[in-house]
Motif scaffolding. Structure first.
Motif, PDB file in Angstrom:
ATOM      1  N   TYR A 133      12.393  -7.997  -9.823  1.00 15.76           N
ATOM      2  CA  TYR A 133      11.272  -8.490  -9.009  1.00 15.76           C
ATOM      3  C   TYR A 133       9.989  -8.493  -9.828  1.00 15.76           C
ATOM      4  CZ  TYR A 133       7.628  -8.571  -5.436  1.00 15.76           C
ATOM      5  OH  TYR A 133       6.509  -8.881  -4.693  1.00 15.76           O
ATOM      6  N   SER A 187       4.573   1.457   0.644  1.00 17.44           N
ATOM      7  CA  SER A 187       3.348   1.869   1.358  1.00 17.44           C
ATOM      8  C   SER A 187       3.543   1.730   2.863  1.00 17.44           C
ATOM      9  CB  SER A 187       2.112   1.046   0.987  1.00 17.44           C
ATOM     10  OG  SER A 187       2.193   0.478  -0.257  1.00 17.44           O
ATOM     11  N   MET A 221      -7.668   3.982  -2.950  1.00 19.54           N
ATOM     12  CA  MET A 221      -7.993   2.597  -2.605  1.00 19.54           C
ATOM     13  C   MET A 221      -8.943   2.478  -1.398  1.00 19.54           C
ATOM     14  SD  MET A 221      -7.486  -0.311  -3.870  1.00 19.54           S
ATOM     15  CE  MET A 221      -6.003  -0.603  -4.775  1.00 19.54           C
TER      16      MET A 221
HETATM   17  N1  UDP Z   1      -2.278   0.164  -4.634  1.00 20.17           N
HETATM   18  C1  UDP Z   1      -2.666   1.478  -4.825  1.00 20.17           C
HETATM   19  N2  UDP Z   1      -3.248   1.818  -6.016  1.00 20.17           N
HETATM   20  C2  UDP Z   1      -3.464   0.914  -7.008  1.00 20.17           C
HETATM   21  C3  UDP Z   1      -3.071  -0.431  -6.794  1.00 20.17           C
HETATM   22  C4  UDP Z   1      -2.509  -0.783  -5.579  1.00 20.17           C
HETATM   23  O1  UDP Z   1      -2.482   2.344  -3.968  1.00 20.17           O
HETATM   24  O2  UDP Z   1      -3.988   1.304  -8.043  1.00 20.17           O
HETATM   25  C5  UDP Z   1      -1.633  -0.168  -3.333  1.00 20.17           C
HETATM   26  C6  UDP Z   1      -2.446  -1.100  -2.456  1.00 20.17           C
HETATM   27  O3  UDP Z   1      -3.469  -0.356  -1.787  1.00 20.17           O
HETATM   28  C7  UDP Z   1      -1.345  -1.664  -1.552  1.00 20.17           C
HETATM   29  C8  UDP Z   1      -0.116  -1.722  -2.468  1.00 20.17           C
HETATM   30  O4  UDP Z   1      -0.423  -0.890  -3.588  1.00 20.17           O
HETATM   31  O5  UDP Z   1      -1.068  -0.758  -0.488  1.00 20.17           O
HETATM   32  C9  UDP Z   1       0.191  -3.133  -2.959  1.00 20.17           C
HETATM   33  O6  UDP Z   1       0.816  -3.830  -1.915  1.00 20.17           O
HETATM   34  P1  UDP Z   1       0.737  -5.428  -1.791  1.00 20.17           P
HETATM   35  O7  UDP Z   1       1.566  -5.787  -0.604  1.00 20.17           O
HETATM   36  O8  UDP Z   1      -0.675  -5.877  -1.773  1.00 20.17           O
HETATM   37  O9  UDP Z   1       1.343  -5.994  -3.159  1.00 20.17           O
HETATM   38  P2  UDP Z   1       2.741  -5.709  -3.910  1.00 20.17           P
HETATM   39  O10 UDP Z   1       2.401  -4.723  -5.005  1.00 20.17           O
HETATM   40  O11 UDP Z   1       3.716  -5.183  -2.883  1.00 20.17           O
HETATM   41  O12 UDP Z   1       3.148  -7.053  -4.447  1.00 20.17           O
END
Ligand code: UDP
Length: 371
Positions: free
Chosen positions: A57, A17, A266
């Motif tokens: 991971y 992202s 989101m």
């Molecule tokens: N996200 C999304 N749709 C979903 C769930 C999560 O777009 O249904 C996005 C959220 O908006 C964020 C990313 O996934 O941009 C998750 O990043 P984060 O750093 O919070 O956690 P990670 O998944 O990297 O551990």
């Protein structure tokens, strides 16, 4: 046209992202000036077992203790040197192939792990390297290479660590975590959006999210909120976790509950909600700041996400609630006392850095001489 190579990996959703947010800002602010190429270096180039890093991971993140041991053991200047020294002979060919197949004028790394390896591989044909650190406060030593041209960090606390690990101060820039532009577009008609989704238009609404993979004790939290039957509604984003979605749908709900899988909307979900219950992922937290949502953090990855929790707590933007009961207590308070919720919401908004992606695009442009 300048060619920019972005190194990232799908170890969690955040690196992708963040990279996409920078690329989006570059196309918007410098149309036609750059060709941007995103490479998941682990998955597309590194040999086994490294190439399974995204899958590893995902498994390890479910067991925080298992995660914390290698994290702590490798954190430190000398330890990272040793890890890089040992792995370079194995990764050298892969990195050379990556660079040969993806020619560029500048490399942007949005991940801690390729930085030393790419610098070594570019030794004879140096290109500028910019590192964009996507953890907020307690950032791992792997991120920091003193030879990187610019090291971009999200907070002053992360800058301190960069200096500690030997990056010259002139090369460190505190900008923020890059977040997609769509998060900065306010939801124009909140009531209309709620109606469209079948949500109640006026009930206080908690948004429950566990990153892109729906990780953490979301089901326990949802059950606790359901049993308490507070005057509220709940929206749950299960991400790619289909089992979790099925379990959520099977619950007998006492409160209005709206269950979703992975969403690309989101910003609207955040804009239509009143509080955010999430694991301490840096992406979701930064997005929550932009939406001005008070935060309840229920889990974190030891090490890299510890600082996210302290940052949120110390700035009054939310609370650390490491079990379902603690989450319920805060939700109960914020439902009963809108003024307490509003104070945390204002603190959250004050931490927002909606222009980070644009500011990072500018640094990249400057490095390759595009005004
Ligand atoms: N996200 C999304 N749709 C979903 C769930 C999560 O777009 O249904 C996005 C959220 O908006 C964020 C990313 O996934 O941009 C998750 O990043 P984060 O750093 O919070 O956690 P990670 O998944 O990297 O551990």
């Amino acid at each position: 046209m300048k060619r920019i190579l972005f190194l990232f990996s799908d170890t969690g959703g955040g690196h992708r992202s963040a990279t996409e947010a920078i690329i989006e800002a570059m196309s918007a602010d410098y149309p036609g000036e750059f060709s941007c190429n995103m490479v998941d270096f682990f998955r597309s180039y590194y040999p086994a077992p490294f190439k399974y890093a995204p899958e590893i991971y995902q498994r390890m993140a479910k067991y925080p203790i298992g995660w914390s041991i290698p994290y702590e053991l490798s954190d430190g200047k000398r330890r990272t040197r040793m890890a890089y020294g040992l792995s370079y002979p194995v990764l050298r060919r892969a990195m050379h192939r990556l660079l040969a197949e993806n020619p560029c004028d500048l490399v942007v790394s949005v991940h801690p792990l390729p930085n030393n390896t790419v610098l070594r591989a570019m030794r004879h044909h140096p290109k500028p390297l910019i590192t964009v650190v996507t953890d907020m406060v307690t950032t791992h030593a792997f991120w920091y290479e003193r030879r990187a041209n610019v090291v971009i960090v999200p907070t002053e606390a992360a800058k301190k660590l960069a200096l500690k690990y030997g990056v010259p101060e002139a090369r460190v820039r505190v900008i923020g975590l890059p977040v997609a532009a769509k998060f900065s577009t306010p939801l124009l008609d909140r009531s209309a959006w709620r109606r469209e989704q079948g949500w109640d238009e006026s009930l206080p609404t908690a948004l429950l999210v566990g990153g892109g993979d729906g990780m953490g004790p979301l089901l326990k939290v949802a059950k606790a909120l359901n049993e308490a039957s507070l005057p509220m509604q709940l929206a749950v984003i299960c991400g790619r976790n289909e089992d979790l979605k099925a379990d959520m749908e099977a619950l007998e709900w006492n409160i209005p509950a709206h269950i979703y899988g992975f969403t690309t909307q989101m910003p609207a979900f955040m804009g239509a909600s009143d509080m955010l219950i999430t694991k301490a992922g840096p992406g979701t937290i930064s997005e929550g700041f932009i939406a001005g949502l008070p935060l309840i953090l229920y889990s974190r990855l030891p090490g890299q996400e510890d600082g996210n929790v302290t940052y949120v707590k110390e700035n009054g933007a939310g609370v650390w609630a490491p079990n379902a009961k603690a989450v319920l207590e805060t939700v109960r308070e914020w439902v009963a006392q809108p003024e307490a919720r509003a104070a945390a919401a204002a603190a959250s908004k004050s931490l927002a850095k909606p222009d980070a992606a644009k500011d990072i695009a500018k640094v990249i442009a400057e490095q390759v001489g595009v005004a």
